[in-house]
Scaffold this motif. Structure first.
Motif, short mmCIF file in Angstrom:
data_model
loop_
_atom_site.label_atom_id
_atom_site.label_comp_id
_atom_site.label_asym_id
_atom_site.label_seq_id
_atom_site.Cartn_x
_atom_site.Cartn_y
_atom_site.Cartn_z
N ASP A 84 0.98 -1.04 0.06
CA ASP A 84 0.05 0.11 0.01
C ASP A 84 0.90 1.17 0.05
O ASP A 84 0.46 2.25 -0.56
CB ASP A 84 -0.87 0.05 1.19
CG ASP A 84 -1.88 -1.19 0.98
OD1 ASP A 84 -2.01 -1.51 -0.12
OD2 ASP A 84 -2.41 -1.24 2.04
N GLY A 85 1.80 1.27 0.78
CA GLY A 85 2.83 2.48 0.63
C GLY A 85 3.57 2.75 -0.38
O GLY A 85 3.99 3.53 -0.91
N TYR A 86 4.01 1.40 -1.14
CA TYR A 86 4.66 1.66 -2.24
C TYR A 86 3.85 1.88 -3.52
O TYR A 86 4.47 2.82 -4.45
CB TYR A 86 5.22 0.14 -2.63
CG TYR A 86 6.19 0.30 -3.77
CD1 TYR A 86 7.66 0.67 -3.81
CD2 TYR A 86 5.74 -0.47 -5.07
CE1 TYR A 86 8.41 0.74 -4.85
CE2 TYR A 86 6.61 -0.51 -6.13
CZ TYR A 86 7.80 0.05 -6.07
OH TYR A 86 8.70 -0.05 -7.15
N ASN A 87 2.59 1.65 -3.46
CA ASN A 87 1.89 2.02 -4.64
C ASN A 87 1.05 3.47 -4.59
O ASN A 87 0.44 3.82 -5.45
CB ASN A 87 0.72 0.95 -4.82
CG ASN A 87 1.30 -0.41 -5.21
OD1 ASN A 87 2.11 -0.47 -5.96
ND2 ASN A 87 0.62 -1.48 -4.72
N GLN A 88 1.38 4.18 -3.45
CA GLN A 88 0.76 5.75 -3.38
C GLN A 88 1.45 6.42 -4.08
O GLN A 88 2.69 6.41 -4.29
CB GLN A 88 0.71 5.75 -1.78
CG GLN A 88 -0.01 4.93 -0.79
CD GLN A 88 -1.36 5.36 -1.14
OE1 GLN A 88 -2.06 6.36 -1.68
NE2 GLN A 88 -2.26 4.37 -0.94
N PRO A 89 0.78 7.29 -4.73
CA PRO A 89 1.55 8.53 -5.27
C PRO A 89 2.26 9.16 -4.34
O PRO A 89 1.96 9.36 -3.30
CB PRO A 89 0.28 9.36 -6.01
CG PRO A 89 -0.75 8.85 -5.17
CD PRO A 89 -0.73 7.59 -4.63
#
Length: 51
Positions: free
Chosen positions: A40-45
């Motif tokens: 989730d953190g990696y895929n956030q803009p």
């Protein structure tokens, strides 16, 4: 009642022990939660991106 350094150390060690025991007891859920948080953190803009 006076709080001493010894009291603070015992409290912190107790919290660490509780965290370790709880993590070991429910390792599958902990592993899944860590994986979900990482993805989730990696895929956030990026929050600092400007136009």
């Amino acid at each position: 009642m006076k709080i001493t350094k010894r009291d603070i150390r015992i409290f912190i060690l107790g919290m660490i022990a509780f965290f370790a025991i709880e993590s070991i007891y429910s390792w599958k859920e902990v592993k899944q939660d860590i994986s979900n948080g990482w993805h989730d953190g990696y895929n956030q803009p990026t929050a600092t991106k400007t136009n």
